[in-house]
Design an enzyme around this catalytic site. Structure first.
Site, PDB file in Angstrom:
ATOM      1  N   GLU A   1      -6.228 -10.223  -1.454  1.00 50.49           N
ATOM      2  CA  GLU A   1      -6.898 -10.032  -0.366  1.00 50.49           C
ATOM      3  C   GLU A   1      -8.342 -10.027  -0.404  1.00 50.49           C
ATOM      4  OE1 GLU A   1      -4.931  -7.029   2.197  1.00 50.49           O
ATOM      5  OE2 GLU A   1      -2.927  -7.650   1.686  1.00 50.49           O
TER       6      GLU A   1
ATOM      7  N   GLU B   1       0.630  -1.347  -0.034  1.00 51.98           N
ATOM      8  CA  GLU B   1      -0.030   0.104  -0.049  1.00 51.98           C
ATOM      9  C   GLU B   1       0.829   1.381  -0.019  1.00 51.98           C
ATOM     10  OE1 GLU B   1      -2.719  -0.497   3.560  1.00 51.98           O
ATOM     11  OE2 GLU B   1      -3.804  -2.179   2.272  1.00 51.98           O
TER      12      GLU B   1
ATOM     13  N   ASP C   1     -12.073  -9.714  -0.553  1.00 50.86           N
ATOM     14  CA  ASP C   1     -13.256  -9.802  -0.004  1.00 50.86           C
ATOM     15  C   ASP C   1     -14.278  -8.651  -0.502  1.00 50.86           C
ATOM     16  OD1 ASP C   1     -12.452  -7.178   1.392  1.00 50.86           O
ATOM     17  OD2 ASP C   1     -11.729  -8.409   3.289  1.00 50.86           O
TER      18      ASP C   1
ATOM     19  N   ASN D   1       2.015  -4.807  -3.158  1.00 50.92           N
ATOM     20  CA  ASN D   1       0.730  -5.216  -3.203  1.00 50.92           C
ATOM     21  C   ASN D   1      -0.133  -3.931  -2.855  1.00 50.92           C
ATOM     22  OD1 ASN D   1      -1.125  -7.467  -2.679  1.00 50.92           O
ATOM     23  ND2 ASN D   1      -1.036  -6.896  -0.436  1.00 50.92           N
TER      24      ASN D   1
ATOM     25  N   HIS E   1     -10.294  -5.609  -2.107  1.00 52.36           N
ATOM     26  CA  HIS E   1     -11.151  -5.218  -1.054  1.00 52.36           C
ATOM     27  C   HIS E   1     -12.406  -4.260  -1.641  1.00 52.36           C
ATOM     28  CE1 HIS E   1      -8.691  -7.030   2.270  1.00 52.36           C
ATOM     29  NE2 HIS E   1      -7.571  -6.285   1.859  1.00 52.36           N
TER      30      HIS E   1
END
Ligand code: XIL
Length: 386
Positions: free
Chosen positions: A305, A198, A307, A239, A275
């Site tokens: 990741e 990030e 979701d 990432n 996300h």
């Protein structure tokens, strides 16, 4: 004839009724399935149904996994040349129904959600603790799963001795020491490292944080070089979240990563965290375009990741939209040869980070809080099978 009758008489007692607390079903279960009078066969998780007191109207057997709900996501993904994984965290390991599905053939890849980060592994200068990270690694390896290292440099979960620094040279020295120690510890044991996590601002440009402020953008190249110096072969990744939208954050990411590649910095992949929000997932074409912009640089990509959250409570309509959204992501990865796989940020709503961070939101994962598969699970299966 007589022997068949004899056999029938012999077999009959085997179909005994199951008493209270006894197992009455679940994946790979071959025993008796009928509960004693007054008991209901209740699904506790896909692997364990138990005879409990209750009536047919309160039983959860109507949500029992169907045949498709038992399909291994990893087996289906592997048939398409991808992996399907889940994040996890050490405190969850006391939950046996949870771990029995996590460390099963359902998943092929594991990411420690916290235990390999800088703060947890290097709490004070010169002190290193890999007990929890090693525990995740050892359990995954025992289950035949690959493990993603997550992560080495991030603005969150920093050790306090690092957060207190402002001097460029000291910041670079502690970063190199930490990366060298941890990458050496896990050398040859991980399928990838998230080296920098990030680093970009949501509104475009670099994220403003300690290393950006006192070291400058060069910290990113320095981190990758330190990781490569400690381990010559493990793929090294950057990432980031919100790259799926092809907006200003994506534009900054693409130009920065292009510079890294052109400068010969040892970077092998870009992780799309994924996300996302139910009903707001970009089109498959947009996502594929974003993934391909990075693969065109000679890099691998993956959803690292995933979701897809919703405003609670979950309704049938939201769960149906979530199913469609999960299919979009799986289809996008399937459409890109260098999309190596998909990892969900834990597999069950029971252990999702979302409700704790996004107030009023949740239900973001393919299994619900009772470890039962949701429509999203069926969507993933359908997309992987197509
Ligand atoms: C989250 C963990 O899941 C939480 O348990 C922790 O409190 C905070 O970090 N992006 C990342 C992950 O790269 O490391 C974050 O994990 C979620 C967002």
């Amino acid at each position: 004839m007589r022997s068949l009758v004899a056999l029938g008489l012999f077999v009959a007692p085997v179909f005994a009724v199951v008493g209270e607390w006894g197992q009455c079903g679940g994946i790979n279960y071959t025993g008796d399935t009928v509960c004693d009078t007054g008991l209901v066969c209740t699904v506790l998780n896909p692997y364990y149904y138990q005879c409990l007191k209750g009536t047919a109207t309160t039983t959860t057997t109507t949500t029992a996994p169907t045949t498709t709900a038992t399909a291994s996501l990893q087996a289906l993904a592997k048939a398409k040349g991808k992996h399907f994984g889940s994040a996890t965290d050490n405190p969850e390991f006391t939950d046996t129904p949870y771990t029995s599905l996590l460390f099963s053939s359902m998943f092929g890849a594991i990411t420690p959600g916290n235990s390999m980060k800088w703060g947890p592994t290097n709490p004070s200068n010169g002190t290193y603790t890999y007990t929890n990270g090693d525990d995740v690694l050892n359990r995954a390896v025992a289950a035949g799963q690959i493990v993603r290292g997550h992560n080495l440099v991030w603005y969150n979960q920093l050790p306090s001795y690092v957060s207190a620094l402002t001097d460029n040279a000291t910041l670079q020295a502690v970063m190199t020491a930490h990366i060298t120690n941890e990458v050496t510890h896990y050398k040859g044991k991980l399928y990838a490292w998230d080296v920098v996590n990030e680093p970009f601002s949501d509104s475009g440009g670099m994220r403003s944080w300690l290393y950006q402020t006192y070291v400058g953008t060069g910290y990113i190249a320095a981190a990758f070089k330190a990781a490569r110096a400690a381990d010559a072969t493990t793929p090294l990744w950057l990432n980031e979240y919100n790259l799926e939208y092809a907006g200003s954050k994506y534009t900054t990411a693409l130009s920065t990563v292009t510079d890294l590649v052109n400068q010969g910095v040892p970077i092998n992949g870009v992780g799309f965290q994924g996300h996302l929000i139910v009903g707001s997932v970009p089109s498959q074409a947009t996502i594929v375009g974003a993934l391909n912009a990075f693969t065109a640089l000679g890099l691998d990509v993956a959803f690292t990741e995933l979701d897809i959250r919703m405003t609670l409570p979950a309704t049938a309509a939201l769960l149906a939209q979530q199913k469609a959204d999960y299919k979009t992501i799986v289809n996008a990865c399937l459409a890109v040869t260098r999309c190596l796989g998909i990892t969900v940020w834990d597999y069950t709503d029971k252990y999702s980070w979302i409700p704790g961070v996004f107030s009023g939101q949740g239900a973001a994962l393919p299994w619900d809080e009772n470890l039962l598969p949701k429509p999203a699970y069926d969507g993933i299966v359908e997309a992987l099978k197509a």
